[in-house]
Design a protein around this motif. Structure first.
Motif, mmCIF file in Angstrom:
data_model
loop_
_atom_site.group_PDB
_atom_site.id
_atom_site.type_symbol
_atom_site.label_atom_id
_atom_site.label_comp_id
_atom_site.label_asym_id
_atom_site.label_seq_id
_atom_site.Cartn_x
_atom_site.Cartn_y
_atom_site.Cartn_z
ATOM 1 N N SER A 48 47.409 42.745 46.516
ATOM 2 C CA SER A 48 45.999 42.784 46.155
ATOM 3 C C SER A 48 45.231 42.904 47.463
ATOM 4 O O SER A 48 45.830 42.908 48.545
ATOM 5 C CB SER A 48 45.574 41.508 45.407
ATOM 6 O OG SER A 48 45.507 40.402 46.299
ATOM 7 N N PHE A 49 43.902 42.970 47.392
ATOM 8 C CA PHE A 49 43.119 43.082 48.620
ATOM 9 C C PHE A 49 43.248 41.832 49.477
ATOM 10 O O PHE A 49 42.913 41.851 50.660
ATOM 11 C CB PHE A 49 41.650 43.367 48.297
ATOM 12 C CG PHE A 49 40.923 42.230 47.623
ATOM 13 C CD1 PHE A 49 40.181 41.325 48.374
ATOM 14 C CD2 PHE A 49 40.979 42.078 46.238
ATOM 15 C CE1 PHE A 49 39.511 40.285 47.751
ATOM 16 C CE2 PHE A 49 40.301 41.047 45.619
ATOM 17 C CZ PHE A 49 39.576 40.140 46.365
ATOM 18 N N GLU A 109 36.402 49.213 58.333
ATOM 19 C CA GLU A 109 35.370 49.019 57.311
ATOM 20 C C GLU A 109 34.928 50.350 56.688
ATOM 21 O O GLU A 109 34.407 50.380 55.571
ATOM 22 C CB GLU A 109 34.152 48.327 57.933
ATOM 23 C CG GLU A 109 34.376 46.866 58.278
ATOM 24 C CD GLU A 109 34.370 45.970 57.062
ATOM 25 O OE1 GLU A 109 33.575 46.225 56.144
ATOM 26 O OE2 GLU A 109 35.180 45.014 57.020
ATOM 27 N N LYS A 110 35.162 51.437 57.408
ATOM 28 C CA LYS A 110 34.748 52.739 56.898
ATOM 29 C C LYS A 110 35.507 53.151 55.640
ATOM 30 O O LYS A 110 35.087 54.069 54.935
ATOM 31 C CB LYS A 110 34.913 53.809 57.974
ATOM 32 C CG LYS A 110 33.880 53.738 59.092
ATOM 33 C CD LYS A 110 34.009 54.936 60.013
ATOM 34 C CE LYS A 110 32.923 54.942 61.076
ATOM 35 N NZ LYS A 110 32.998 56.126 61.955
ATOM 36 N N THR A 111 36.624 52.469 55.355
ATOM 37 C CA THR A 111 37.390 52.828 54.158
ATOM 38 C C THR A 111 36.595 52.559 52.877
ATOM 39 O O THR A 111 36.947 53.056 51.806
ATOM 40 C CB THR A 111 38.725 52.062 54.092
ATOM 41 O OG1 THR A 111 38.474 50.647 54.151
ATOM 42 C CG2 THR A 111 39.648 52.464 55.227
ATOM 43 N N LYS A 112 35.519 51.781 52.978
ATOM 44 C CA LYS A 112 34.705 51.522 51.787
ATOM 45 C C LYS A 112 34.004 52.789 51.297
ATOM 46 O O LYS A 112 33.511 52.834 50.167
ATOM 47 C CB LYS A 112 33.671 50.433 52.072
ATOM 48 C CG LYS A 112 32.624 50.785 53.098
ATOM 49 C CD LYS A 112 31.724 49.601 53.386
ATOM 50 C CE LYS A 112 30.679 49.911 54.456
ATOM 51 N NZ LYS A 112 29.855 48.727 54.784
ATOM 52 N N GLN A 113 33.994 53.818 52.133
ATOM 53 C CA GLN A 113 33.368 55.075 51.750
ATOM 54 C C GLN A 113 34.342 56.005 51.026
ATOM 55 O O GLN A 113 33.959 57.090 50.583
ATOM 56 C CB GLN A 113 32.835 55.782 53.001
ATOM 57 C CG GLN A 113 31.851 54.968 53.828
ATOM 58 C CD GLN A 113 31.515 55.662 55.142
ATOM 59 O OE1 GLN A 113 31.387 56.885 55.208
ATOM 60 N NE2 GLN A 113 31.356 54.885 56.200
ATOM 61 N N GLY A 124 52.756 52.647 47.153
ATOM 62 C CA GLY A 124 51.834 51.822 46.385
ATOM 63 C C GLY A 124 51.252 50.656 47.155
ATOM 64 O O GLY A 124 51.050 49.577 46.593
ATOM 65 N N ILE A 125 50.958 50.852 48.425
ATOM 66 C CA ILE A 125 50.563 49.738 49.297
ATOM 67 C C ILE A 125 49.066 49.397 49.289
ATOM 68 O O ILE A 125 48.700 48.263 48.992
ATOM 69 C CB ILE A 125 51.008 50.003 50.752
ATOM 70 C CG1 ILE A 125 52.535 50.209 50.824
ATOM 71 C CG2 ILE A 125 50.562 48.867 51.668
ATOM 72 C CD1 ILE A 125 53.348 48.997 50.456
ATOM 73 N N PRO A 126 48.166 50.305 49.639
ATOM 74 C CA PRO A 126 46.752 49.918 49.813
ATOM 75 C C PRO A 126 46.124 49.383 48.536
ATOM 76 O O PRO A 126 46.429 49.834 47.435
ATOM 77 C CB PRO A 126 46.082 51.231 50.240
ATOM 78 C CG PRO A 126 47.172 52.103 50.710
ATOM 79 C CD PRO A 126 48.359 51.744 49.879
ATOM 80 N N LYS A 127 45.226 48.407 48.719
ATOM 81 C CA LYS A 127 44.443 47.884 47.607
ATOM 82 C C LYS A 127 42.978 47.845 48.030
ATOM 83 O O LYS A 127 42.654 47.909 49.217
ATOM 84 C CB LYS A 127 44.917 46.487 47.199
ATOM 85 C CG LYS A 127 46.369 46.432 46.742
ATOM 86 C CD LYS A 127 46.622 47.335 45.538
ATOM 87 C CE LYS A 127 48.101 47.354 45.159
ATOM 88 N NZ LYS A 127 48.395 48.317 44.082
ATOM 89 N N THR A 132 33.503 44.609 48.063
ATOM 90 C CA THR A 132 33.061 45.346 49.255
ATOM 91 C C THR A 132 33.504 46.803 49.239
ATOM 92 O O THR A 132 32.986 47.616 49.998
ATOM 93 C CB THR A 132 33.618 44.690 50.529
ATOM 94 O OG1 THR A 132 35.057 44.832 50.542
ATOM 95 C CG2 THR A 132 33.267 43.218 50.593
ATOM 96 N N LYS A 133 34.526 47.119 48.410
ATOM 97 C CA LYS A 133 35.133 48.458 48.308
ATOM 98 C C LYS A 133 35.979 48.831 49.531
ATOM 99 O O LYS A 133 36.495 49.939 49.610
ATOM 100 C CB LYS A 133 34.062 49.543 48.080
ATOM 101 C CG LYS A 133 33.186 49.293 46.862
ATOM 102 C CD LYS A 133 34.017 49.158 45.590
ATOM 103 C CE LYS A 133 33.135 48.903 44.374
ATOM 104 N NZ LYS A 133 33.933 48.726 43.145
#
Length: 216
Positions: A48-49, A109-113, A124-127, A132-133
């Protein structure tokens, strides 16, 4: 990029103690999460995140009438050519950093975009943090490495199942260990050693451990 670093996970030495899983939580200040029992000793059931490492249990299973229990200390593979970085940077630049010294793949933090559904990862890794997205995953403890320490999960392993070091030495270690294991376990293999920095050694078909174990 230099040869960088790698982590070797020898599942034949893993006892499923979850020490690595707890150490990851502690070092990265990740909170405990509410889980539920669904008939397996594995807990939690997936990333999870706020859970970046999960010890997967293939428990209560049988083949040809014989039971088997396998443990798989799952984490980001820190791919040599990470598909997630490639797919993310199609829309957002500098959202993912691949450290030049270690090869660690680190999200910012830019991954929220980024549209989470568009992120490619064969494991299947990133969550995504629903609030915050921002996308999250294992960082290879790059903050520890930069300060002369080894990753928290490696430090916590009581059996030596998880080892960290220079990539060329880890690859050599993996090759020798597979050769040794094949004497007892003919199906022993290292999973995708030329493609990833986190290399798993298994003694049986990788798909018996976890559906994404072999990246398929």
């Amino acid at each position: 990029m230099s040869n960088g670093k790698s982590i070797l996970v020898d599942t034949s030495l893993c006892t499923g103690c979850r020490g690595c899983q707890v150490a990851c939580k502690q070092w990265n200040n990740l909170p405990g999460t509410k889980t539920k029992q669904i008939g397996t000793y594995q807990n939690p059931q997936d990333f999870s995140f706020e859970t970046w490492k999960v010890v997967r249990f293939a428990d209560g299973r049988q083949e040809d009438g014989k039971p088997y229990w396998y443990f798989f200390s799952d984490m980001c593979r820190h791919c040599i050519e990470p598909p997630c970085k490639i797919s993310i940077e199609m829309t957002v630049k500098d959202a993912v950093i691949q450290d030049q010294a270690t090869g660690a793949v680190v999200y910012t933090e830019k991954t929220k975009q980024v549209q989470f559904k568009d992120v490619m990862c064969p494991y299947g890794i990133p969550k995504q943090n629903p609030k915050t997205k921002v996308l999250t995953k294992c960082t290879m403890c790059i903050d520890r490495i930069k300060n002369g320490l080894i990753p928290a999960c490696v430090k916590a392993c009581p059996t030596g199942a998880v080892v960290f070091g220079d990539r060329d030495k880890i690859l050599d270690m993996a090759k020798k260990r597979v050769t040794e294991l094949k004497k007892t376990y003919p199906k022993a293999m290292a999973i995708n050693p030329d493609e990833v920095r986190v290399i798993y050694i298994v003694t049986d078909n990788p798909k018996k451990y976890w559906k994404f174990a072999a990246g398929v």
